[in-house]
Design a protein around this motif. Sequence first.
Motif, PDB file in Angstrom:
ATOM      1  N   GLY A 205      36.248  50.183  31.581  1.00  0.00           N
ATOM      2  CA  GLY A 205      37.164  49.423  32.420  1.00  0.00           C
ATOM      3  C   GLY A 205      36.509  48.486  33.405  1.00  0.00           C
ATOM      4  O   GLY A 205      37.169  47.992  34.330  1.00  0.00           O
ATOM      5  N   SER A 206      35.219  48.180  33.221  1.00  0.00           N
ATOM      6  CA  SER A 206      34.536  47.236  34.110  1.00  0.00           C
ATOM      7  C   SER A 206      34.191  45.966  33.332  1.00  0.00           C
ATOM      8  O   SER A 206      34.100  45.978  32.108  1.00  0.00           O
ATOM      9  N   TRP A 207      33.967  44.873  34.075  1.00  0.00           N
ATOM     10  CA  TRP A 207      33.602  43.603  33.453  1.00  0.00           C
ATOM     11  C   TRP A 207      32.086  43.469  33.461  1.00  0.00           C
ATOM     12  O   TRP A 207      31.464  43.481  34.522  1.00  0.00           O
ATOM     13  N   ASP A 208      31.486  43.337  32.275  1.00  0.00           N
ATOM     14  CA  ASP A 208      30.042  43.135  32.239  1.00  0.00           C
ATOM     15  C   ASP A 208      29.674  41.684  31.905  1.00  0.00           C
ATOM     16  O   ASP A 208      28.504  41.294  32.048  1.00  0.00           O
ATOM     17  N   VAL A 209      30.638  40.878  31.456  1.00  0.00           N
ATOM     18  CA  VAL A 209      30.442  39.441  31.277  1.00  0.00           C
ATOM     19  C   VAL A 209      31.669  38.741  31.843  1.00  0.00           C
ATOM     20  O   VAL A 209      32.797  39.043  31.454  1.00  0.00           O
ATOM     21  N   VAL A 210      31.447  37.813  32.763  1.00  0.00           N
ATOM     22  CA  VAL A 210      32.556  37.122  33.422  1.00  0.00           C
ATOM     23  C   VAL A 210      32.314  35.617  33.380  1.00  0.00           C
ATOM     24  O   VAL A 210      31.409  35.102  34.031  1.00  0.00           O
ATOM     25  N   GLY A 211      33.097  34.916  32.575  1.00  0.00           N
ATOM     26  CA  GLY A 211      33.078  33.460  32.591  1.00  0.00           C
ATOM     27  C   GLY A 211      31.803  32.827  32.079  1.00  0.00           C
ATOM     28  O   GLY A 211      31.377  31.797  32.602  1.00  0.00           O
ATOM     29  N   ARG A 212      31.176  33.392  31.044  1.00  0.00           N
ATOM     30  CA  ARG A 212      29.999  32.769  30.443  1.00  0.00           C
ATOM     31  C   ARG A 212      30.441  31.585  29.577  1.00  0.00           C
ATOM     32  O   ARG A 212      31.227  31.753  28.654  1.00  0.00           O
ATOM     33  N   GLN A 213      29.931  30.412  29.878  1.00  0.00           N
ATOM     34  CA  GLN A 213      30.282  29.259  29.053  1.00  0.00           C
ATOM     35  C   GLN A 213      29.526  29.333  27.737  1.00  0.00           C
ATOM     36  O   GLN A 213      28.299  29.389  27.709  1.00  0.00           O
ATOM     37  N   ILE A 214      30.270  29.319  26.639  1.00  0.00           N
ATOM     38  CA  ILE A 214      29.658  29.470  25.319  1.00  0.00           C
ATOM     39  C   ILE A 214      29.839  28.220  24.463  1.00  0.00           C
ATOM     40  O   ILE A 214      29.312  28.161  23.352  1.00  0.00           O
TER      41      ILE A 214
ATOM     42  N   ALA B 202      51.859  33.753  36.353  1.00  0.00           N
ATOM     43  CA  ALA B 202      51.813  32.423  36.965  1.00  0.00           C
ATOM     44  C   ALA B 202      50.707  32.315  38.008  1.00  0.00           C
ATOM     45  O   ALA B 202      50.186  31.216  38.261  1.00  0.00           O
ATOM     46  N   ASP B 203      50.326  33.423  38.634  1.00  0.00           N
ATOM     47  CA  ASP B 203      49.274  33.412  39.655  1.00  0.00           C
ATOM     48  C   ASP B 203      47.872  33.507  39.048  1.00  0.00           C
ATOM     49  O   ASP B 203      46.883  33.457  39.779  1.00  0.00           O
ATOM     50  N   GLY B 204      47.783  33.675  37.731  1.00  0.00           N
ATOM     51  CA  GLY B 204      46.486  33.784  37.089  1.00  0.00           C
ATOM     52  C   GLY B 204      45.950  35.188  36.983  1.00  0.00           C
ATOM     53  O   GLY B 204      44.800  35.385  36.569  1.00  0.00           O
ATOM     54  N   ASP B 205      46.763  36.187  37.343  1.00  0.00           N
ATOM     55  CA  ASP B 205      46.329  37.571  37.202  1.00  0.00           C
ATOM     56  C   ASP B 205      46.357  37.969  35.728  1.00  0.00           C
ATOM     57  O   ASP B 205      47.291  37.618  34.995  1.00  0.00           O
ATOM     58  N   LEU B 206      45.346  38.725  35.295  1.00  0.00           N
ATOM     59  CA  LEU B 206      45.311  39.252  33.944  1.00  0.00           C
ATOM     60  C   LEU B 206      45.869  40.675  33.976  1.00  0.00           C
ATOM     61  O   LEU B 206      45.331  41.552  34.643  1.00  0.00           O
TER      62      LEU B 206
ATOM     63  N   ILE C 276      43.978  43.768  35.803  1.00  0.00           N
ATOM     64  CA  ILE C 276      42.566  44.021  35.505  1.00  0.00           C
ATOM     65  C   ILE C 276      41.673  42.815  35.831  1.00  0.00           C
ATOM     66  O   ILE C 276      40.451  42.891  35.647  1.00  0.00           O
ATOM     67  N   GLY C 277      42.244  41.718  36.295  1.00  0.00           N
ATOM     68  CA  GLY C 277      41.423  40.550  36.608  1.00  0.00           C
ATOM     69  C   GLY C 277      42.267  39.456  37.237  1.00  0.00           C
ATOM     70  O   GLY C 277      43.497  39.560  37.331  1.00  0.00           O
ATOM     71  N   GLY C 278      41.597  38.379  37.668  1.00  0.00           N
ATOM     72  CA  GLY C 278      42.285  37.267  38.294  1.00  0.00           C
ATOM     73  C   GLY C 278      41.554  35.959  38.053  1.00  0.00           C
ATOM     74  O   GLY C 278      40.434  35.929  37.534  1.00  0.00           O
ATOM     75  N   GLY C 279      42.215  34.868  38.410  1.00  0.00           N
ATOM     76  CA  GLY C 279      41.606  33.548  38.270  1.00  0.00           C
ATOM     77  C   GLY C 279      41.755  32.918  36.908  1.00  0.00           C
ATOM     78  O   GLY C 279      41.130  31.888  36.622  1.00  0.00           O
ATOM     79  N   PHE C 280      42.585  33.475  36.062  1.00  0.00           N
ATOM     80  CA  PHE C 280      42.706  32.984  34.683  1.00  0.00           C
ATOM     81  C   PHE C 280      43.679  31.818  34.547  1.00  0.00           C
ATOM     82  O   PHE C 280      43.854  31.296  33.449  1.00  0.00           O
TER      83      PHE C 280
END
Length: 321
Positions: free
Chosen positions: A118-127, A58-62, A83-87
């Motif tokens: 375990g790292s993010w190399d692309v974050v939120g690219r609009q496709i 519910a908080d947007g955590d992945l 592993i992430g947030g804001g989703f």
Amino acid sequence: MRQKHHKTQQTLRGARRWTALSLSAVAALPLLVAAPGTATAAETATCRANGPTYAVNADGDLLSYPLKSPLDGAGGYSPRTTIGGGFQRFGLLLAGPDGSFYGFKDDGVFYYHRTAAGSWDVVGRQISQHLGWLGTPVNRGHATIDRAGWLWIVEDGVLRAIKYNPVTNDWDVGNSRPHDEGWGRYNLIVAADAGVLYGRSASDGQLYRSRYDLTSQRWEERHVLVSDSDWNMFKSISSNGGDTLLATHTSTGKAFYYRFDENTRKWPVAPVEVGNGGWTPMRDVAAAPDNCSIVNDHTPAAPSLEPEQPPVTSTTMACAI
């Protein structure tokens, strides 16, 4: 890149519409009965250990839940990690193969990629500036990603497939032509291997299986009933690949695991409880579609063609005689 991306959007606009881009808690789980047929060898599937299932709370955590044995669900999940947030900004989040994620919201589609380290190399690219309609509540169940990375979409009952290439930042829309009509009968579709699609009937919750081979551009089976139980009891259904299904129960919050055998037409895994509660509040639940794979190649053999014969002449006829 900007010019190419603009061209990609124009292509997508031409490819969609393509004119512009619960039962009570005491209800029984689906009783799965084998379909009649002749005896045959079981289908072989292979899975990687600790294949992840992803969930957005519910908080947007992945959250990532490692499934100890994706082949049969034995042992359930290991402890989860964040592993992430804001989703929470997405109306729908789908997991793709190789650590990819696709977020859908009103202004388009956004791509994420997580490396094997375990790292993010692309974050939120609009496709895409389109396809955001798939994130609305009424359309959430009309999109799924298979093990090969194809995004299957049902729009106005028409089934299509497109694929994003993160290297070229472009879309393969060569298969976006209508593959079939009448898919509006389903309120949810889920890809359970490359080209393998399950559909949940909107009217009675029964489950149907189809297989489309993109190589030969033909259906191997279509709308075949594999369960006459009511799967509408599940809030979400996703897949690890390999003809597996992960279903989260709306009222109990439990997670159950299934695997279908295409050859025997039986369910060798059904149902296995892999989560004892807490799944209902999740905004999205998506198993990684490449955790498992069907071993056998189901691409139909190309039809044999007779060699072309030279035209019959008086000379060749004489030789034949």
